[in-house]
Design a protein around this motif. Sequence first.
Motif, PDB file in Angstrom:
ATOM      1  N   SER A  70     -43.606  37.522  30.678  1.00 28.65           N
ATOM      2  CA  SER A  70     -43.347  36.252  31.211  1.00 28.65           C
ATOM      3  C   SER A  70     -43.603  34.862  30.720  1.00 28.65           C
ATOM      4  CB  SER A  70     -44.504  36.170  32.527  1.00 28.65           C
ATOM      5  OG  SER A  70     -44.666  37.173  33.509  1.00 28.65           O
ATOM      6  N   GLY A  71     -43.761  35.178  29.307  1.00 25.88           N
ATOM      7  CA  GLY A  71     -43.419  33.800  28.481  1.00 25.88           C
ATOM      8  C   GLY A  71     -44.783  33.456  27.654  1.00 25.88           C
ATOM      9  N   PHE A  72     -45.921  33.973  27.940  1.00 24.22           N
ATOM     10  CA  PHE A  72     -47.184  33.502  27.397  1.00 24.22           C
ATOM     11  C   PHE A  72     -47.246  33.870  25.855  1.00 24.22           C
ATOM     12  CE2 PHE A  72     -51.292  34.620  25.422  1.00 24.22           C
ATOM     13  CZ  PHE A  72     -51.886  33.401  25.917  1.00 24.22           C
ATOM     14  N   LYS A  73     -47.394  32.597  25.196  1.00 24.18           N
ATOM     15  CA  LYS A  73     -47.161  32.838  23.587  1.00 24.18           C
ATOM     16  C   LYS A  73     -48.578  32.958  23.052  1.00 24.18           C
ATOM     17  CE  LYS A  73     -42.865  31.998  23.359  1.00 24.18           C
ATOM     18  NZ  LYS A  73     -41.789  32.966  23.120  1.00 24.18           N
ATOM     19  N   ALA A  74     -48.309  33.860  21.940  1.00 23.52           N
ATOM     20  CA  ALA A  74     -49.307  34.357  21.005  1.00 23.52           C
ATOM     21  C   ALA A  74     -48.711  34.892  19.815  1.00 23.52           C
ATOM     22  CB  ALA A  74     -50.311  35.392  21.802  1.00 23.52           C
ATOM     23  N   ASP A  75     -49.687  34.999  18.902  1.00 24.02           N
ATOM     24  CA  ASP A  75     -49.163  35.801  17.488  1.00 24.02           C
ATOM     25  C   ASP A  75     -49.219  37.196  17.506  1.00 24.02           C
ATOM     26  OD1 ASP A  75     -48.290  33.141  15.977  1.00 24.02           O
ATOM     27  OD2 ASP A  75     -50.401  32.830  16.619  1.00 24.02           O
ATOM     28  N   LEU A  76     -50.401  37.768  18.106  1.00 26.34           N
ATOM     29  CA  LEU A  76     -50.724  39.102  18.007  1.00 26.34           C
ATOM     30  C   LEU A  76     -51.111  39.563  19.411  1.00 26.34           C
ATOM     31  CD1 LEU A  76     -53.090  39.412  14.955  1.00 26.34           C
ATOM     32  CD2 LEU A  76     -50.659  39.608  15.162  1.00 26.34           C
ATOM     33  N   ALA A  77     -50.954  40.829  19.921  1.00 25.88           N
ATOM     34  CA  ALA A  77     -51.658  41.412  21.071  1.00 25.88           C
ATOM     35  C   ALA A  77     -51.998  42.520  20.612  1.00 25.88           C
ATOM     36  CB  ALA A  77     -50.429  41.338  22.136  1.00 25.88           C
ATOM     37  N   HIS A  78     -53.199  43.065  21.585  1.00 29.47           N
ATOM     38  CA  HIS A  78     -53.944  44.447  21.232  1.00 29.47           C
ATOM     39  C   HIS A  78     -53.738  45.456  22.292  1.00 29.47           C
ATOM     40  CE1 HIS A  78     -58.373  45.707  19.995  1.00 29.47           C
ATOM     41  NE2 HIS A  78     -57.482  46.811  19.806  1.00 29.47           N
ATOM     42  N   PRO A  79     -52.586  46.073  22.613  1.00 27.95           N
ATOM     43  CA  PRO A  79     -52.511  46.809  23.689  1.00 27.95           C
ATOM     44  C   PRO A  79     -53.060  48.434  23.434  1.00 27.95           C
ATOM     45  CG  PRO A  79     -50.424  46.563  22.786  1.00 27.95           C
ATOM     46  CD  PRO A  79     -51.380  45.524  21.984  1.00 27.95           C
ATOM     47  N   CYS A  80     -53.335  49.330  24.102  1.00 28.85           N
ATOM     48  CA  CYS A  80     -53.439  50.590  23.848  1.00 28.85           C
ATOM     49  C   CYS A  80     -52.138  51.047  23.629  1.00 28.85           C
ATOM     50  CB  CYS A  80     -54.224  51.201  24.870  1.00 28.85           C
ATOM     51  SG  CYS A  80     -56.168  50.640  24.828  1.00 28.85           S
ATOM     52  N   VAL A  81     -52.027  52.321  23.032  1.00 26.81           N
ATOM     53  CA  VAL A  81     -50.710  52.730  22.470  1.00 26.81           C
ATOM     54  C   VAL A  81     -49.931  53.442  23.805  1.00 26.81           C
ATOM     55  CG1 VAL A  81     -51.405  55.129  21.971  1.00 26.81           C
ATOM     56  CG2 VAL A  81     -49.713  54.117  20.584  1.00 26.81           C
ATOM     57  N   ALA A  82     -50.330  53.954  24.759  1.00 24.95           N
ATOM     58  CA  ALA A  82     -49.702  54.341  25.691  1.00 24.95           C
ATOM     59  C   ALA A  82     -48.879  53.133  26.382  1.00 24.95           C
ATOM     60  CB  ALA A  82     -50.530  54.781  27.030  1.00 24.95           C
ATOM     61  N   LYS A 266     -42.932  38.592  18.773  1.00 22.90           N
ATOM     62  CA  LYS A 266     -41.610  37.931  18.189  1.00 22.90           C
ATOM     63  C   LYS A 266     -42.024  36.341  18.619  1.00 22.90           C
ATOM     64  CE  LYS A 266     -37.714  41.161  18.425  1.00 22.90           C
ATOM     65  NZ  LYS A 266     -36.619  41.332  19.122  1.00 22.90           N
ATOM     66  N   ASP A 267     -41.494  35.775  17.627  1.00 25.11           N
ATOM     67  CA  ASP A 267     -41.362  34.118  18.030  1.00 25.11           C
ATOM     68  C   ASP A 267     -43.106  33.666  18.282  1.00 25.11           C
ATOM     69  OD1 ASP A 267     -38.610  34.117  17.568  1.00 25.11           O
ATOM     70  OD2 ASP A 267     -38.527  34.880  19.720  1.00 25.11           O
ATOM     71  N   GLY A 268     -43.653  34.340  17.574  1.00 28.16           N
ATOM     72  CA  GLY A 268     -45.289  33.729  17.563  1.00 28.16           C
ATOM     73  C   GLY A 268     -45.281  32.225  17.239  1.00 28.16           C
ATOM     74  N   PRO A 269     -46.182  31.284  17.834  1.00 29.76           N
ATOM     75  CA  PRO A 269     -46.072  29.809  17.665  1.00 29.76           C
ATOM     76  C   PRO A 269     -46.964  29.662  16.354  1.00 29.76           C
ATOM     77  CG  PRO A 269     -47.752  30.331  19.360  1.00 29.76           C
ATOM     78  CD  PRO A 269     -46.858  31.564  19.077  1.00 29.76           C
ATOM     79  N   GLY A 270     -47.862  30.640  15.837  1.00 30.31           N
ATOM     80  CA  GLY A 270     -48.805  30.456  14.546  1.00 30.31           C
ATOM     81  C   GLY A 270     -48.125  30.930  13.377  1.00 30.31           C
ATOM     82  N   SER A 271     -48.949  31.069  12.403  1.00 30.55           N
ATOM     83  CA  SER A 271     -48.665  31.551  11.113  1.00 30.55           C
ATOM     84  C   SER A 271     -48.328  32.842  10.828  1.00 30.55           C
ATOM     85  CB  SER A 271     -49.943  31.044  10.049  1.00 30.55           C
ATOM     86  OG  SER A 271     -49.746  31.406   8.734  1.00 30.55           O
ATOM     87  N   GLU A 272     -47.406  33.267  10.288  1.00 32.64           N
ATOM     88  CA  GLU A 272     -47.211  34.869  10.037  1.00 32.64           C
ATOM     89  C   GLU A 272     -48.222  35.489   8.975  1.00 32.64           C
ATOM     90  OE1 GLU A 272     -44.750  38.603  10.701  1.00 32.64           O
ATOM     91  OE2 GLU A 272     -45.198  36.723  11.790  1.00 32.64           O
ATOM     92  N   ASP A 273     -48.585  34.502   8.035  1.00 31.89           N
ATOM     93  CA  ASP A 273     -49.325  35.123   6.952  1.00 31.89           C
ATOM     94  C   ASP A 273     -50.588  35.005   7.635  1.00 31.89           C
ATOM     95  OD1 ASP A 273     -47.408  34.771   5.028  1.00 31.89           O
ATOM     96  OD2 ASP A 273     -47.570  32.831   4.364  1.00 31.89           O
ATOM     97  N   LYS A 274     -51.144  34.343   8.354  1.00 36.09           N
ATOM     98  CA  LYS A 274     -52.600  34.268   8.927  1.00 36.09           C
ATOM     99  C   LYS A 274     -52.515  35.518   9.919  1.00 36.09           C
ATOM    100  CE  LYS A 274     -54.269  29.521   8.395  1.00 36.09           C
ATOM    101  NZ  LYS A 274     -54.812  28.399   9.384  1.00 36.09           N
TER     102      LYS A 274
END
Length: 350
Positions: A70-82, A266-274
Amino acid sequence: MKHTRAPLLSVAALFGLATAVSAADAELTVFDWAGWDIPGLSAKYVEKHGDSPTYAFFGDDDEAFQKVSSGFKADLAHPCVASLPRYKEAGLIEPWDVSKIPEFANIHPPLLESSVVKDDQGVWFIPTDYAYTAVAYNTKEVTAEEVASLQVFTDPKFAGRISLPDSADDIWSLAFLATGVTSWDNVTDEQFQAAADWLRAVHPNVRAYWADPAEMSQLMATGEVLVAWSWNDGVALLQDEGFPIGFNRTPKEGAATWYCGYVNLKDGPGSEDKAYDFMNSFLDHGSAKAILDAIGYAISNDAALKEIPAEELKAAFVDPVEGPMLAQTPVSSEFRAKMIEEFENIKAGF
């Protein structure tokens, strides 16, 4: 469907999971399970950058996907593999450059076998943690022989004294195992119907469908529930607090295992290196103890896990298991929707 992979504070700590934000380093936002802002997992990150990442929290896999889609912006997310196929199909993630993650070479190989995790475009998911679902039981009221089979859940002796997870992934892993299926890849219509029929037969025996391990632990601690299909962490906590609870991971039909990890949004607002610095901190050898102590799960890094004493892994029920095992591997969006819809019908009495 709820899939609450959150830490337990105590048996009495029945807590709500809020989608709150823990602000720190503004250049990296990690969208994670409530309670996973564990200092030991970000120690190397803090050592390098002087602060921990900013965390935003979710309570279950469906909530996480709905927010991101729905458009929430983050750099990483932690789903379970299913849940991984949904992120890929929606175009929400991009592959990782594993050359920037040295400990990727030590990830438990079976966790990378799915073509949804790794394909000719790259690695879409970094597995980080795993554990088990099996039969928890009150050792004063239930014998080891009675829980030697998953058919204990159909036993009229325990009518009104069993609890099952309010999670499509976990409930179907139980139903498939109980009806002779040890892999949910390519399940036939007949196998699905047999599993659904089994769940319908069990439903009248269910005292409660637990939403999180704290709720399950409370039900077992009071003696209200005698047998449950449970994750390992709640059982370890109950034993540590002196309750007479056993955990059978080797019923004749088998047990289940699941794993979670991180996707690169994709298109995370933060630093890819971080983002890569965070992954390297999480997979650092020092994180193995932090995950085990705070959450009760095993780190995916085999080399790091070997540094944990065997007796500690056994006490947490994350030591290796011999016997049939259904892995909660990625499933198609269509099959997931089918599982969720049928489970909701069963709970509603249809």
